[in-house]
Design a protein around this motif. Structure first.
Motif, PDB file in Angstrom:
ATOM      1  N   PRO A 116       0.807  -1.229   0.000  1.00 55.90           N
ATOM      2  CA  PRO A 116       0.000   0.000   0.000  1.00 55.90           C
ATOM      3  C   PRO A 116       0.840   1.278   0.000  1.00 55.90           C
ATOM      4  O   PRO A 116       0.398   2.314  -0.483  1.00 55.90           O
ATOM      5  CB  PRO A 116      -0.819  -0.097   1.287  1.00 55.90           C
ATOM      6  N   SER A 117       2.062   1.199   0.500  1.00 58.20           N
ATOM      7  CA  SER A 117       2.898   2.400   0.516  1.00 58.20           C
ATOM      8  C   SER A 117       3.258   2.862  -0.893  1.00 58.20           C
ATOM      9  O   SER A 117       3.535   4.040  -1.116  1.00 58.20           O
ATOM     10  CB  SER A 117       4.163   2.175   1.349  1.00 58.20           C
ATOM     11  N   VAL A 118       3.214   1.961  -1.877  1.00 60.84           N
ATOM     12  CA  VAL A 118       3.449   2.350  -3.271  1.00 60.84           C
ATOM     13  C   VAL A 118       2.309   3.254  -3.730  1.00 60.84           C
ATOM     14  O   VAL A 118       2.532   4.268  -4.400  1.00 60.84           O
ATOM     15  CB  VAL A 118       3.606   1.121  -4.192  1.00 60.84           C
ATOM     16  N   HIS A 119       1.082   2.914  -3.338  1.00 62.31           N
ATOM     17  CA  HIS A 119      -0.072   3.767  -3.658  1.00 62.31           C
ATOM     18  C   HIS A 119       0.108   5.146  -3.022  1.00 62.31           C
ATOM     19  O   HIS A 119      -0.152   6.169  -3.662  1.00 62.31           O
ATOM     20  CB  HIS A 119      -1.374   3.140  -3.155  1.00 62.31           C
ATOM     21  N   GLU A 120       0.546   5.165  -1.779  1.00 62.63           N
ATOM     22  CA  GLU A 120       0.767   6.434  -1.073  1.00 62.63           C
ATOM     23  C   GLU A 120       1.846   7.253  -1.774  1.00 62.63           C
ATOM     24  O   GLU A 120       1.713   8.471  -1.908  1.00 62.63           O
ATOM     25  CB  GLU A 120       1.172   6.164   0.372  1.00 62.63           C
ATOM     26  N   PHE A 121       2.886   6.593  -2.226  1.00 58.15           N
ATOM     27  CA  PHE A 121       3.965   7.263  -2.947  1.00 58.15           C
ATOM     28  C   PHE A 121       3.440   7.921  -4.222  1.00 58.15           C
ATOM     29  O   PHE A 121       3.735   9.083  -4.502  1.00 58.15           O
ATOM     30  CB  PHE A 121       5.075   6.256  -3.279  1.00 58.15           C
ATOM     31  N   ILE A 122       2.639   7.186  -4.989  1.00 59.87           N
ATOM     32  CA  ILE A 122       2.075   7.723  -6.234  1.00 59.87           C
ATOM     33  C   ILE A 122       1.193   8.932  -5.938  1.00 59.87           C
ATOM     34  O   ILE A 122       1.252   9.945  -6.636  1.00 59.87           O
ATOM     35  CB  ILE A 122       1.300   6.632  -7.006  1.00 59.87           C
ATOM     36  N   GLU A 123       0.373   8.823  -4.908  1.00 56.08           N
ATOM     37  CA  GLU A 123      -0.485   9.950  -4.527  1.00 56.08           C
ATOM     38  C   GLU A 123       0.353  11.172  -4.152  1.00 56.08           C
ATOM     39  O   GLU A 123       0.023  12.297  -4.519  1.00 56.08           O
ATOM     40  CB  GLU A 123      -1.417   9.559  -3.386  1.00 56.08           C
ATOM     41  N   LYS A 124       1.431  10.955  -3.429  1.00 51.36           N
ATOM     42  CA  LYS A 124       2.305  12.064  -3.025  1.00 51.36           C
ATOM     43  C   LYS A 124       2.978  12.695  -4.239  1.00 51.36           C
ATOM     44  O   LYS A 124       3.094  13.914  -4.329  1.00 51.36           O
ATOM     45  CB  LYS A 124       3.346  11.568  -2.021  1.00 51.36           C
ATOM     46  N   VAL A 125       3.402  11.872  -5.196  1.00 52.18           N
ATOM     47  CA  VAL A 125       3.999  12.391  -6.426  1.00 52.18           C
ATOM     48  C   VAL A 125       2.992  13.263  -7.170  1.00 52.18           C
ATOM     49  O   VAL A 125       3.316  14.367  -7.630  1.00 52.18           O
ATOM     50  CB  VAL A 125       4.510  11.247  -7.342  1.00 52.18           C
ATOM     51  N   LYS A 126       1.747  12.786  -7.282  1.00 48.59           N
ATOM     52  CA  LYS A 126       0.706  13.582  -7.958  1.00 48.59           C
ATOM     53  C   LYS A 126       0.492  14.908  -7.238  1.00 48.59           C
ATOM     54  O   LYS A 126       0.416  15.968  -7.869  1.00 48.59           O
ATOM     55  CB  LYS A 126      -0.603  12.799  -8.038  1.00 48.59           C
ATOM     56  N   GLU A 127       0.400  14.847  -5.926  1.00 49.03           N
ATOM     57  CA  GLU A 127       0.187  16.045  -5.117  1.00 49.03           C
ATOM     58  C   GLU A 127       1.344  17.034  -5.270  1.00 49.03           C
ATOM     59  O   GLU A 127       1.122  18.233  -5.510  1.00 49.03           O
ATOM     60  CB  GLU A 127       0.053  15.628  -3.653  1.00 49.03           C
ATOM     61  N   LEU A 128       2.561  16.567  -5.169  1.00 48.36           N
ATOM     62  CA  LEU A 128       3.727  17.439  -5.289  1.00 48.36           C
ATOM     63  C   LEU A 128       3.858  18.023  -6.690  1.00 48.36           C
ATOM     64  O   LEU A 128       4.235  19.184  -6.846  1.00 48.36           O
ATOM     65  CB  LEU A 128       4.998  16.692  -4.915  1.00 48.36           C
ATOM     66  N   SER A 129       3.522  17.242  -7.705  1.00 48.20           N
ATOM     67  CA  SER A 129       3.632  17.747  -9.075  1.00 48.20           C
ATOM     68  C   SER A 129       2.626  18.859  -9.332  1.00 48.20           C
ATOM     69  O   SER A 129       2.894  19.799 -10.079  1.00 48.20           O
ATOM     70  CB  SER A 129       3.469  16.624 -10.087  1.00 48.20           C
ATOM     71  N   GLN A 130       1.443  18.769  -8.718  1.00 49.87           N
ATOM     72  CA  GLN A 130       0.439  19.818  -8.881  1.00 49.87           C
ATOM     73  C   GLN A 130       0.860  21.097  -8.168  1.00 49.87           C
ATOM     74  O   GLN A 130       0.583  22.193  -8.639  1.00 49.87           O
ATOM     75  CB  GLN A 130      -0.913  19.344  -8.375  1.00 49.87           C
ATOM     76  N   LYS A 131       1.537  20.957  -7.046  1.00 44.04           N
ATOM     77  CA  LYS A 131       1.998  22.118  -6.290  1.00 44.04           C
ATOM     78  C   LYS A 131       3.199  22.806  -6.930  1.00 44.04           C
ATOM     79  O   LYS A 131       3.303  24.023  -6.929  1.00 44.04           O
ATOM     80  CB  LYS A 131       2.436  21.699  -4.883  1.00 44.04           C
ATOM     81  N   ASN A 132       4.113  22.000  -7.447  1.00 42.25           N
ATOM     82  CA  ASN A 132       5.431  22.525  -7.795  1.00 42.25           C
ATOM     83  C   ASN A 132       5.737  22.607  -9.284  1.00 42.25           C
ATOM     84  O   ASN A 132       6.775  23.135  -9.647  1.00 42.25           O
ATOM     85  CB  ASN A 132       6.509  21.666  -7.121  1.00 42.25           C
ATOM     86  N   CYS A 133       4.919  22.056 -10.129  1.00 45.84           N
ATOM     87  CA  CYS A 133       5.256  22.052 -11.556  1.00 45.84           C
ATOM     88  C   CYS A 133       4.316  22.920 -12.371  1.00 45.84           C
ATOM     89  O   CYS A 133       3.214  23.140 -12.072  1.00 45.84           O
ATOM     90  CB  CYS A 133       5.249  20.633 -12.104  1.00 45.84           C
TER      91      CYS A 133
END
Length: 94
Positions: A77-94
């Motif tokens: 499940p931590s892989v799912h959490e990682f993907i969600e965090k990547v999506k969240e960070l990309s929306q904030k920072n890119c």
């Protein structure tokens, strides 16, 4: 600052590849047969197989046989959490 561990760098390299990341995003929904992944990404079978092998080697996906077909799913499940965090960070920072 502490030097990054080799395992951390290898994991980032593993998910840093566009095709492997797209595979993880597909598997985020649910497990998929190899043929489903190939069709969804519209890529060659040998290319997808290579990337699935790398993801498996990195410990991010696991392979299971059902009859003559192989399917893949995310291992933890931590892989799912990682993907969600990547999506969240990309929306904030890119």
């Amino acid at each position: 600052m502490e030097k990054a561990r080799e395992e951390e760098i290898e994991l980032l390299k593993c998910v840093g590849n566009e095709i492997r990341y797209r595979i993880l995003r597909l598997l985020e929904e649910n497990e998929k047969y190899v043929t489903e992944i190939i069709e969804s990404l519209n890529e060659e079978q040998t290319l997808i197989s290579h990337h699935l092998w790398r993801l498996h080697k990195c410990g991010l996906v696991e392979k299971e046989k059902k009859g003559r077909k192989s399917y893949y799913k995310i291992t933890d499940p931590s892989v799912h959490e990682f993907i969600e965090k990547v999506k969240e960070l990309s929306q904030k920072n890119c």
